[in-house]
Design a protein around this motif. Structure first.
Motif, short mmCIF file in Angstrom:
data_model
loop_
_atom_site.label_atom_id
_atom_site.label_comp_id
_atom_site.label_asym_id
_atom_site.label_seq_id
_atom_site.Cartn_x
_atom_site.Cartn_y
_atom_site.Cartn_z
N ALA A 281 8.42 -3.95 -1.19
CA ALA A 281 7.41 -4.19 -0.16
C ALA A 281 7.03 -5.67 -0.12
CB ALA A 281 6.17 -3.33 -0.45
N ASP B 124 -4.03 -6.30 -3.81
CA ASP B 124 -3.82 -4.86 -3.89
C ASP B 124 -4.73 -4.11 -2.92
OD1 ASP B 124 -1.85 -5.12 -5.71
OD2 ASP B 124 -2.94 -4.27 -7.42
N HIS C 88 0.22 5.31 -11.30
CA HIS C 88 0.82 5.77 -12.55
C HIS C 88 -0.25 6.29 -13.51
CE1 HIS C 88 -0.38 1.77 -13.69
NE2 HIS C 88 0.38 1.30 -12.72
N ASP D 91 -6.05 -1.25 -3.34
CA ASP D 91 -7.04 -0.37 -3.96
C ASP D 91 -8.38 -1.07 -4.22
OD1 ASP D 91 -6.42 -2.02 -6.02
OD2 ASP D 91 -5.59 -0.48 -7.33
N ALA E 51 0.84 -1.20 0.00
CA ALA E 51 0.00 0.00 0.00
C ALA E 51 0.87 1.25 0.00
CB ALA E 51 -0.91 0.00 1.22
N TRP E 52 0.59 2.11 -0.89
CA TRP E 52 1.32 3.37 -0.95
C TRP E 52 0.29 4.49 -1.12
CZ3 TRP E 52 3.28 6.31 -5.53
CH2 TRP E 52 4.15 7.32 -5.12
N ASN F 101 10.12 4.64 0.53
CA ASN F 101 9.44 3.95 -0.56
C ASN F 101 10.37 2.99 -1.29
OD1 ASN F 101 8.52 3.97 -3.67
ND2 ASN F 101 6.76 4.09 -2.32
N ARG G 26 -10.52 0.28 -9.51
CA ARG G 26 -10.00 0.78 -8.25
C ARG G 26 -11.12 1.38 -7.41
NH1 ARG G 26 -5.93 3.59 -5.87
NH2 ARG G 26 -4.20 2.53 -6.86
N ASP H 21 4.41 1.53 2.43
CA ASP H 21 5.68 1.76 1.77
C ASP H 21 6.08 3.23 1.79
OD1 ASP H 21 7.88 0.94 0.44
OD2 ASP H 21 6.95 0.80 -1.51
N GLY I 12 8.95 0.60 -3.54
CA GLY I 12 8.24 0.04 -4.68
C GLY I 12 7.53 -1.25 -4.31
N VAL I 13 6.64 -1.68 -5.16
CA VAL I 13 5.85 -2.88 -4.86
C VAL I 13 6.77 -4.08 -4.62
CG1 VAL I 13 4.07 -4.44 -5.70
CG2 VAL I 13 3.90 -2.03 -6.21
N GLU J 77 -2.70 4.92 0.32
CA GLU J 77 -3.99 4.28 0.02
C GLU J 77 -5.00 4.49 1.14
OE1 GLU J 77 -5.04 3.00 -2.65
OE2 GLU J 77 -3.38 2.15 -3.80
N ARG K 61 -0.97 -0.54 -23.33
CA ARG K 61 -0.82 -1.39 -22.16
C ARG K 61 -1.39 -2.79 -22.45
NH1 ARG K 61 -1.78 -0.01 -15.79
NH2 ARG K 61 -1.23 -2.08 -15.09
N1 LIG Z 1 4.40 -0.96 -1.39
C1 LIG Z 1 4.09 -0.23 -2.45
N2 LIG Z 1 2.91 -0.40 -3.00
C2 LIG Z 1 2.59 0.34 -4.07
C3 LIG Z 1 3.47 1.26 -4.66
N3 LIG Z 1 2.86 1.81 -5.75
C4 LIG Z 1 1.64 1.24 -5.82
N4 LIG Z 1 1.48 0.36 -4.80
C5 LIG Z 1 0.32 -0.49 -4.49
O1 LIG Z 1 0.19 -1.46 -5.50
C6 LIG Z 1 -1.16 -1.71 -5.76
C7 LIG Z 1 -1.46 -1.47 -7.21
O2 LIG Z 1 -1.23 -0.13 -7.53
P1 LIG Z 1 -2.05 0.61 -8.65
O3 LIG Z 1 -1.65 2.03 -8.63
O4 LIG Z 1 -3.49 0.31 -8.47
O5 LIG Z 1 -1.49 -0.09 -9.96
P2 LIG Z 1 -2.32 -0.91 -11.04
O6 LIG Z 1 -3.42 -1.62 -10.34
O7 LIG Z 1 -1.32 -1.82 -11.65
O8 LIG Z 1 -2.82 0.13 -11.99
C8 LIG Z 1 -1.94 -0.81 -4.80
O9 LIG Z 1 -2.27 -1.58 -3.67
C9 LIG Z 1 -0.97 0.27 -4.46
O10 LIG Z 1 -1.19 0.80 -3.19
C10 LIG Z 1 4.75 1.43 -4.05
O11 LIG Z 1 5.60 2.21 -4.46
N5 LIG Z 1 5.00 0.66 -2.96
#
Ligand SMILES: Nc1nc2c(ncn2[C@@H]2O[C@H](COP(=O)(O)OP(=O)(O)O)[C@@H](O)[C@H]2O)c(=O)[nH]1
Ligand SMILES: [Mg+2]
Lengths: 150, 256
Positions: free
Chosen positions: B74, B94, B214, B96, B17-18, B68, B207, B45, B70-71, B20, B134
């Motif tokens: 984390a 996720d 992004h 979101d 979660a970033w 931070n 979401r 994060d 990144g995913v 969120e 994409r």
């Molecule tokens: N830990 C961490 N989680 C992130 C980061 N960026 C996005 N997330 C989490 O990854 C998940 C997916 O992000 P999202 O923006 O929805 O990307 P998408 O679903 O691929 O379009 C969400 O739970 C975000 O909170 C980050 O830099 N660090």
């Protein structure tokens, strides 16, 4: 002649500057060695301009300056690749530490919570000083969802 | 961590979660209501908002990264946590709300047949659509990944995925932290380390709050980087599976 003097001075300033940085512990010895060697080579070339010309002639480079540029380019390229490599390694090490710190922080919070909780049967005025050493505590269970809601 | 009722290892939901704070409470409430008996670890994060306190208030365990990462970073922290606490399975969900918590059990059940299970959209289920570059990137990746994985993988960038003990052990050490590495490269690592990867069809939702991390215009960049990430993943050398982890999972997938 003034050009030669300028080159000599520049090289000397570089060498002295680097040695001073090492002395103040601002530069690790492993990086300093490289630059000191480079500085010394520049000092040599500045002091004896004939050296470069003879070297160029030996290798077959027509314009000595081109040899100098070529060597300088290769050296700088090698150094920047090396720095990228070091940086990548450092970043990875930092990440591992960040993960460990995050996990330790969570565990520490849990141990604290346990120690601060009033323990039945003990009228202990100081819960922070338990009679059980910390390392003998049972490994914390993952917090169940209802516990955290309190 | 053994579940007294079944004698089976417990499952851990890892939720990166970033920033969120908006979507997280809803997502967590749904997870607790519909995912059955699982523990939930939110990996905050380095958020600027109240992600961590919101998650703790909702009843999740919170791992707080100092900055931070990144995913990928984390998730690796999450897998390390899962490994050290002896969880039998871990599943990324996720924050979101795009991953329907009702499907967590479905994805986890896939571990009966594989070491890594992807909850995949486009797999004959769901209405969530992706368009433009994409989508092309995803199709290219899907084709390539299916070939090297020797199984049908329609959605290799899906973050909705479960790992058994063998995969947790692998990912606790080698979860890739680079951009897109967390999705594409992690699958390549699993496949090339001899783990079995499979997908199960799930529905994805839009979401449920907050903002995506992004912008849509980055889709073109995404295409290029995804292909680059895949190329890198394919030529890199991968460590062998850690010695104590069996390469092939026990028949019942989630091990005691
Ligand atoms: N830990 C961490 N989680 C992130 C980061 N960026 C996005 N997330 C989490 O990854 C998940 C997916 O992000 P999202 O923006 O929805 O990307 P998408 O679903 O691929 O379009 C969400 O739970 C975000 O909170 C980050 O830099 N660090
Ligand atoms: Mg999303």
């Amino acid at each position: 002649m003034t050009v030669q003097l300028l080159a000599l001075l520049t090289a000397l300033v570089i060498v002295v500057g680097i040695l001073e940085m090492v002395r103040r512990r601002e530069l690790r010895e492993k990086y300093a060695a490289l630059w000191v060697v480079v500085g010394l080579v520049i000092v040599l070339l500045a002091a004896f301009p004939g050296l470069l010309a003879r070297l160029a002639d030996l290798i077959g480079v027509e314009v000595p300056a081109n040899l100098l540029f070529f060597l300088a380019l290769v050296l700088l390229l090698a150094v920047s690749v090396h720095l990228s490599w070091e940086l990548s390694k450092t970043e990875e090490e930092m990440r591992v530490l960040a993960e460990e710190v995050a996990i330790l922080r969570l565990e520490l919070d849990r141990v604290r919570l346990r120690l601060d909780a009033p323990r039945p049967g003990t009228p202990s005025p100081d819960a922070r000083r338990p009679d059980v050493p910390v390392q003998d505590l049972p490994r914390p269970e993952p917090v169940r969802r209802d516990e955290g809601r309190a | 961590m053994s579940d007294p009722s079944t004698g089976r290892a417990r499952a851990l939901v890892i939720m990166p979660a970033w920033n969120e704070q908006e979507a997280l409470p809803g997502t967590l409430a749904e997870v607790f209501a519909h995912a059955g008996d699982v523990d939930v670890l939110v990996v905050d994060d380095g958020s600027d908002d109240d992600t961590a306190s919101v998650a703790a208030a909702a009843g999740a365990t919170v791992l707080r990264m100092p900055y931070n990462t990144g995913v990928g970073g984390a998730m690796r922290a999450g897998f390390k946590y899962a490994q050290r606490h002896g969880y039998g399975a871990a599943i990324q969900v996720d924050a979101d709300g795009q991953h329907d918590p009702r499907e967590i059990a479905v994805v986890l059940a896939g571990l009966h047949e594989a070491d890594v299970v992807i909850g995949a959209r486009f797999a004959d289920k769901g209405a969530y659509a992706v368009r433009g570059p994409r989508r092309w990137a995803m199709q290219l990746l899907a084709g390539t990944m299916s070939r090297i994985g020797r199984t049908r993988l329609t959605d290799p960038t899906s973050g909705f995925r479960a790992a058994n003990v063998a995969a947790i052990d692998l990912y606790a050490r080698h979860y890739p932290a680079e951009y897109l590495g967390d999705t594409v490269e992690s699958l390549v690592i699993a496949i090339r380390s001899g783990l079995r990867v499979q997908q199960v069809p799930v529905e994805m939702r839009p979401r449920q709050g907050g903002r995506p991390s992004h912008a849509p215009w980055k889709a073109a960049v995404y295409l290029v980087r995804a292909v680059f990430a895949l190329g890198l993943a394919l030529v890199r050398r991968w460590p062998a599976v850690p010695p104590h982890a069996p390469v092939v999972a026990a028949p019942e997938g989630v091990r005691p």
